[in-house]
Structures are given as C-alpha cells and as structure tokens.
Scaffold this motif. Structure first.
Motif, PDB file in Angstrom:
ATOM      1  N   ARG A   1      -2.954  -1.285   3.624  1.00 46.92           N
ATOM      2  CA  ARG A   1      -3.251  -2.584   3.021  1.00 46.92           C
ATOM      3  C   ARG A   1      -4.744  -2.886   3.029  1.00 46.92           C
ATOM      4  O   ARG A   1      -5.455  -2.499   3.947  1.00 46.92           O
ATOM      5  CB  ARG A   1      -2.496  -3.682   3.761  1.00 46.92           C
ATOM      6  CG  ARG A   1      -1.005  -3.513   3.618  1.00 46.92           C
ATOM      7  CD  ARG A   1      -0.246  -4.648   4.191  1.00 46.92           C
ATOM      8  NE  ARG A   1       1.182  -4.422   3.952  1.00 46.92           N
ATOM      9  CZ  ARG A   1       2.112  -5.277   4.274  1.00 46.92           C
ATOM     10  NH1 ARG A   1       1.801  -6.412   4.849  1.00 46.92           N
ATOM     11  NH2 ARG A   1       3.372  -5.010   4.027  1.00 46.92           N
TER      12      ARG A   1
ATOM     13  N   LYS B   1      -0.588  -0.013  -2.882  1.00 46.37           N
ATOM     14  CA  LYS B   1       0.290   0.351  -4.002  1.00 46.37           C
ATOM     15  C   LYS B   1       0.331  -0.786  -5.023  1.00 46.37           C
ATOM     16  O   LYS B   1       0.271  -0.541  -6.221  1.00 46.37           O
ATOM     17  CB  LYS B   1       1.713   0.633  -3.520  1.00 46.37           C
ATOM     18  CG  LYS B   1       1.866   1.915  -2.742  1.00 46.37           C
ATOM     19  CD  LYS B   1       3.309   2.060  -2.293  1.00 46.37           C
ATOM     20  CE  LYS B   1       3.508   3.254  -1.423  1.00 46.37           C
ATOM     21  NZ  LYS B   1       4.895   3.365  -0.929  1.00 46.37           N
ATOM     22  N   ASP B   2       0.455  -2.028  -4.545  1.00 46.29           N
ATOM     23  CA  ASP B   2       0.470  -3.177  -5.447  1.00 46.29           C
ATOM     24  C   ASP B   2      -0.862  -3.329  -6.165  1.00 46.29           C
ATOM     25  O   ASP B   2      -0.893  -3.613  -7.361  1.00 46.29           O
ATOM     26  CB  ASP B   2       0.802  -4.465  -4.682  1.00 46.29           C
ATOM     27  CG  ASP B   2       2.224  -4.468  -4.130  1.00 46.29           C
ATOM     28  OD1 ASP B   2       3.056  -3.668  -4.605  1.00 46.29           O
ATOM     29  OD2 ASP B   2       2.481  -5.256  -3.203  1.00 46.29           O
ATOM     30  N   LEU B   3      -1.951  -3.173  -5.439  1.00 45.26           N
ATOM     31  CA  LEU B   3      -3.273  -3.283  -6.058  1.00 45.26           C
ATOM     32  C   LEU B   3      -3.471  -2.214  -7.124  1.00 45.26           C
ATOM     33  O   LEU B   3      -4.005  -2.499  -8.202  1.00 45.26           O
ATOM     34  CB  LEU B   3      -4.373  -3.168  -5.001  1.00 45.26           C
ATOM     35  CG  LEU B   3      -4.498  -4.325  -4.014  1.00 45.26           C
ATOM     36  CD1 LEU B   3      -5.461  -3.955  -2.879  1.00 45.26           C
ATOM     37  CD2 LEU B   3      -4.970  -5.580  -4.729  1.00 45.26           C
TER      38      LEU B   3
ATOM     39  N   VAL C   1      -2.855  -7.000   1.326  1.00 43.88           N
ATOM     40  CA  VAL C   1      -2.138  -6.649   0.098  1.00 43.88           C
ATOM     41  C   VAL C   1      -1.952  -5.137   0.073  1.00 43.88           C
ATOM     42  O   VAL C   1      -2.893  -4.388   0.327  1.00 43.88           O
ATOM     43  CB  VAL C   1      -2.916  -7.118  -1.162  1.00 43.88           C
ATOM     44  CG1 VAL C   1      -2.173  -6.725  -2.426  1.00 43.88           C
ATOM     45  CG2 VAL C   1      -3.162  -8.618  -1.115  1.00 43.88           C
ATOM     46  N   SER C   2      -0.746  -4.700  -0.245  1.00 45.65           N
ATOM     47  CA  SER C   2      -0.452  -3.272  -0.293  1.00 45.65           C
ATOM     48  C   SER C   2      -1.346  -2.567  -1.312  1.00 45.65           C
ATOM     49  O   SER C   2      -1.536  -3.067  -2.415  1.00 45.65           O
ATOM     50  CB  SER C   2       1.016  -3.053  -0.664  1.00 45.65           C
ATOM     51  OG  SER C   2       1.258  -1.676  -0.869  1.00 45.65           O
TER      52      SER C   2
ATOM     53  N   SER D   1      -1.121  -0.615  -8.812  1.00 45.99           N
ATOM     54  CA  SER D   1      -0.174  -0.784  -9.916  1.00 45.99           C
ATOM     55  C   SER D   1      -0.640  -1.837 -10.913  1.00 45.99           C
ATOM     56  O   SER D   1      -0.292  -1.779 -12.082  1.00 45.99           O
ATOM     57  CB  SER D   1       1.195  -1.178  -9.372  1.00 45.99           C
ATOM     58  OG  SER D   1       1.727  -0.148  -8.598  1.00 45.99           O
ATOM     59  N   LYS D   2      -1.425  -2.811 -10.445  1.00 46.87           N
ATOM     60  CA  LYS D   2      -1.905  -3.895 -11.308  1.00 46.87           C
ATOM     61  C   LYS D   2      -3.017  -3.448 -12.236  1.00 46.87           C
ATOM     62  O   LYS D   2      -3.210  -4.012 -13.281  1.00 46.87           O
ATOM     63  CB  LYS D   2      -2.387  -5.079 -10.468  1.00 46.87           C
ATOM     64  CG  LYS D   2      -1.274  -5.782  -9.742  1.00 46.87           C
ATOM     65  CD  LYS D   2      -1.820  -6.904  -8.904  1.00 46.87           C
ATOM     66  CE  LYS D   2      -0.712  -7.543  -8.076  1.00 46.87           C
ATOM     67  NZ  LYS D   2      -1.224  -8.583  -7.180  1.00 46.87           N
TER      68      LYS D   2
ATOM     69  N   ASP E   1       2.735   1.263   5.366  1.00 49.62           N
ATOM     70  CA  ASP E   1       1.920   0.870   4.222  1.00 49.62           C
ATOM     71  C   ASP E   1       0.446   0.955   4.589  1.00 49.62           C
ATOM     72  O   ASP E   1       0.088   0.956   5.767  1.00 49.62           O
ATOM     73  CB  ASP E   1       2.272  -0.574   3.822  1.00 49.62           C
ATOM     74  CG  ASP E   1       1.809  -0.945   2.416  1.00 49.62           C
ATOM     75  OD1 ASP E   1       1.323  -0.058   1.686  1.00 49.62           O
ATOM     76  OD2 ASP E   1       1.951  -2.124   2.054  1.00 49.62           O
TER      77      ASP E   1
END
Length: 186
Positions: free
Chosen positions: A173, A180-182, A177-178, A184-185, A171
């Motif tokens: 980060r 990808k997660d950031l 925080v990943s 996607s939000k 990953d």
C-alpha cells in the motif's frame, strides 16, 4: 481380480495424498490471512522482471538490519524468531530476536539471517519479500511508486498477516491505498 482392487485402492490413496499437501498449504495460508494479526512493514519496492515467475515487486524493509547482543554468535542462513511490536506510527518493529521459539502469546515470525556483522548487527531476510501482480498492472504500479517516492511524504508499506510464526503478504500500500487499486485506475 483382487490384485486389481488393491492396486486401484493404492492408486486412490496416492492421489489423495498428493492432493492433500497443496490443499493443506492453501488452507494454512488462508487461515493466516483470515485470523492472523496484521502488521504494516515499511518498504522500498523495486520491480524486476523474472521470466520464470512473472511480474512482481521486490520489497526491501526498513527493519532489515537489527542490532543484537555481542555475546551470541549469529550465522548466515540460521533460522531465528523475531518478536513483533508496533511503533507510534503503527508500523511493525522487531522488539527482540531469539534462536528459540517464543512460548508466550506474542506475535512473532520465523526469519533467516542473511548476513552477520562484526559490530553486533545482522541482516535478516523476510519470507514475504515479493508481491506478485498481474502483468498488465505491474509496470503501472512501478511508475506509480516512482512518482510517489519523488514526493517523499508518502508511506509505502507491506500489509502482512502473522500467526504462529508464519507470515503471509496480503497487500502493498501507498498512503493506505492498495497499489493494485492505484495501478488499475491509471
């Protein structure tokens, strides 16, 4: 009739051999991810577009330049072994570099020398310098990184699993925080 059975058997063996190689590669990568030791490598990502490979973040590492002993000759393209430790902040550091594979249980990775300098320094290439992402979120990830890099108080790093000299990028980060997660939000 017997020749047809032999040909069919040879065909089956060839198919099995061709399937074995990619499955073995996938298995090895998954084994490293599951049972390898994790290291956090500080990075500076850049997001180019390569039409043949899709969207990815190119990673540049702070540990890319290493001071080495003057009496040992290092050559561009040469394979070396880097022993890893972590610093007080929990980031990966290269404690030593050698032409010989370590024999003890230390964590190490196999690297290539990119360039050797006259003043006892070498540049190394990490085998995990691209983080591939879904094309829909790759541009968002790039913008997020640019926003965070302006603040300069953020920690951007690659989370890498290491086992028996091999490494797998798990990953990227930002502040734990990943990316990808950031992305996607947003």
């Amino acid at each position: 009739m017997k020749n047809k059975k032999i040909i069919f058997l040879i065909f089956i063996l060839i198919v099995m051999a061709q399937l074995y190689v990619p499955f073995q590669m996938i298995y090895n990568q998954e084994d490293i991810i599951k049972s390898g030791k994790e290291f956090r490598f500080q990075t500076i990502p850049i997001d180019p577009y390569d039409p043949f490979r899709g969207k990815y973040i190119t990673l540049f590492f702070k540990e890319r330049e290493i001071t080495v002993q003057k009496n040992i000759k290092w050559h561009s393209g040469e394979t070396v072994f880097a022993t890893l430790t972590t610093d007080k902040n929990g980031f990966a550091k290269i404690s030593s570099i050698s032409k010989i594979k370590p024999k003890n249980n230390e964590s190490y990775i196999k690297l290539k020398i990119s360039l050797g300098y006259i003043n006892s320094k070498i540049l190394i290439d990490f085998p995990f310098n691209r983080f591939y992402m879904n094309e829909d979120i790759a541009q968002k990830a790039e913008k997020i990184y640019q926003e965070f890099s302006i603040k300069k108080k953020n920690e951007t790093y690659a989370l890498v699993a290491v086992k028996n000299g091999e490494a797998v990028l798990k990953d990227v980060r930002i502040n734990d925080v990943s990316i990808k997660d950031l992305a996607s939000k947003k």
